[in-house]
Design a protein around this motif. Sequence first.
Motif, PDB file in Angstrom:
ATOM      1  N   PHE A 112     -37.477 -61.681  24.953  1.00  0.00           N
ATOM      2  CA  PHE A 112     -36.222 -62.344  24.216  1.00  0.00           C
ATOM      3  C   PHE A 112     -36.372 -63.456  23.507  1.00  0.00           C
ATOM      4  O   PHE A 112     -35.805 -63.918  22.469  1.00  0.00           O
ATOM      5  N   ALA A 113     -37.508 -64.416  23.854  1.00  0.00           N
ATOM      6  CA  ALA A 113     -37.974 -65.678  23.075  1.00  0.00           C
ATOM      7  C   ALA A 113     -38.490 -65.227  21.808  1.00  0.00           C
ATOM      8  O   ALA A 113     -37.958 -65.898  20.715  1.00  0.00           O
ATOM      9  N   ALA A 114     -39.230 -63.998  21.575  1.00  0.00           N
ATOM     10  CA  ALA A 114     -39.838 -63.523  20.566  1.00  0.00           C
ATOM     11  C   ALA A 114     -38.856 -63.028  19.639  1.00  0.00           C
ATOM     12  O   ALA A 114     -38.952 -63.250  18.397  1.00  0.00           O
ATOM     13  N   SER A 115     -37.843 -62.427  20.351  1.00  0.00           N
ATOM     14  CA  SER A 115     -36.763 -61.831  19.349  1.00  0.00           C
ATOM     15  C   SER A 115     -35.802 -63.122  18.414  1.00  0.00           C
ATOM     16  O   SER A 115     -35.590 -62.753  17.484  1.00  0.00           O
ATOM     17  N   THR A 116     -35.550 -64.013  19.515  1.00  0.00           N
ATOM     18  CA  THR A 116     -34.643 -64.958  18.543  1.00  0.00           C
ATOM     19  C   THR A 116     -35.680 -65.595  17.612  1.00  0.00           C
ATOM     20  O   THR A 116     -35.095 -66.004  16.543  1.00  0.00           O
ATOM     21  N   ALA A 117     -36.894 -65.896  17.941  1.00  0.00           N
ATOM     22  CA  ALA A 117     -37.667 -66.357  16.853  1.00  0.00           C
ATOM     23  C   ALA A 117     -37.783 -65.697  15.666  1.00  0.00           C
ATOM     24  O   ALA A 117     -37.626 -66.076  14.485  1.00  0.00           O
ATOM     25  N   CYS A 118     -37.914 -64.372  15.928  1.00  0.00           N
ATOM     26  CA  CYS A 118     -38.193 -63.307  14.661  1.00  0.00           C
ATOM     27  C   CYS A 118     -36.711 -63.295  13.980  1.00  0.00           C
ATOM     28  O   CYS A 118     -37.007 -63.109  12.717  1.00  0.00           O
ATOM     29  N   PHE A 119     -35.681 -63.301  14.612  1.00  0.00           N
ATOM     30  CA  PHE A 119     -34.494 -63.432  14.044  1.00  0.00           C
ATOM     31  C   PHE A 119     -34.289 -64.248  13.005  1.00  0.00           C
ATOM     32  O   PHE A 119     -33.738 -63.985  11.854  1.00  0.00           O
ATOM     33  N   PRO A 144     -46.257 -69.839  19.677  1.00  0.00           N
ATOM     34  CA  PRO A 144     -47.124 -69.850  18.386  1.00  0.00           C
ATOM     35  C   PRO A 144     -46.332 -70.063  16.968  1.00  0.00           C
ATOM     36  O   PRO A 144     -45.087 -69.652  17.001  1.00  0.00           O
ATOM     37  N   SER A 145     -46.958 -70.683  16.322  1.00  0.00           N
ATOM     38  CA  SER A 145     -46.506 -71.039  14.864  1.00  0.00           C
ATOM     39  C   SER A 145     -46.624 -69.671  14.278  1.00  0.00           C
ATOM     40  O   SER A 145     -47.698 -68.891  14.204  1.00  0.00           O
ATOM     41  N   MET A 146     -45.411 -69.449  13.308  1.00  0.00           N
ATOM     42  CA  MET A 146     -45.336 -68.217  12.623  1.00  0.00           C
ATOM     43  C   MET A 146     -44.896 -68.676  11.302  1.00  0.00           C
ATOM     44  O   MET A 146     -44.533 -67.714  10.548  1.00  0.00           O
ATOM     45  N   ARG A 147     -45.095 -69.659  10.689  1.00  0.00           N
ATOM     46  CA  ARG A 147     -44.604 -70.203   9.590  1.00  0.00           C
ATOM     47  C   ARG A 147     -45.340 -69.447   8.306  1.00  0.00           C
ATOM     48  O   ARG A 147     -44.605 -69.078   7.413  1.00  0.00           O
ATOM     49  N   ASN A 148     -46.395 -68.989   8.372  1.00  0.00           N
ATOM     50  CA  ASN A 148     -47.388 -68.227   7.400  1.00  0.00           C
ATOM     51  C   ASN A 148     -47.290 -67.035   7.732  1.00  0.00           C
ATOM     52  O   ASN A 148     -48.176 -66.237   7.057  1.00  0.00           O
ATOM     53  N   LEU A 149     -46.537 -66.401   8.484  1.00  0.00           N
ATOM     54  CA  LEU A 149     -46.735 -65.088   8.969  1.00  0.00           C
ATOM     55  C   LEU A 149     -46.129 -64.031   7.545  1.00  0.00           C
ATOM     56  O   LEU A 149     -45.024 -64.458   7.081  1.00  0.00           O
TER      57      LEU A 149
END
Length: 218
Positions: free
Chosen positions: A108-115, A85-90
């Motif tokens: 793990f994929a979500a963890s990396t994106a959030c980092f 998912p796009s999280m640019r405007n989160l």
Amino acid sequence: MSESNPDSDNTSDSRTSKLFSSADADIIFQSSDNVQFHLHKINLQYTTGGFPPADISNKKEIVKLTEQSETLELLFQFVYPRQFPSMRNLDFHSLISLAEAAEKYEVFAASTACFYLLRDFVHTQPKRVLQFAAMHGYHELVVDIQPILAGSPLSDVVDILPLQMLKSWSLYREQHLLTNIQKHLETIHALNRENCNLRSQKAATVYEDDTTRRKLFK
């Protein structure tokens, strides 16, 4: 993770996520605001470290989670072979909620994106990002925040950082303060030199004017 409870009183008031409503799902998660997510254990098994729990049977049970549906809707998109998912405007609250959930359930994929996205908030939310980074061992984030909070008293971070991180932080802060003091002293010396030069120039001008007047009236 909360307990599974197929007979929960909240089940009748729940609704199903449009993204996660597969009829052949073998596990159902329910958010704290009563939205159900129908997922497949095989995906959770290979893409996470926190799902499914060992006490879940082969029946399609409902597992109640403590997170809001907004967070889980994003989180579960990272466990399927699809575009993330796009999280640019989160906003920050939504991002940190997702980051905490990703760490909790080891997605793990979500963890990396959030980092990487949390780096955008180190200037506006430094203490909260520092707290998250210290709790979950993201040393790079801690390093990013050091210059921003180095001028703050140690009492602001002593309850946030583990001992080893606090030691490194203290050494960095000491060097940061010494560097700032040195720069301040250099600025003072430069201003003093400039003032001395101005006074010398003024004195020379007065002397020249006085000499000129004496010649005129001689």
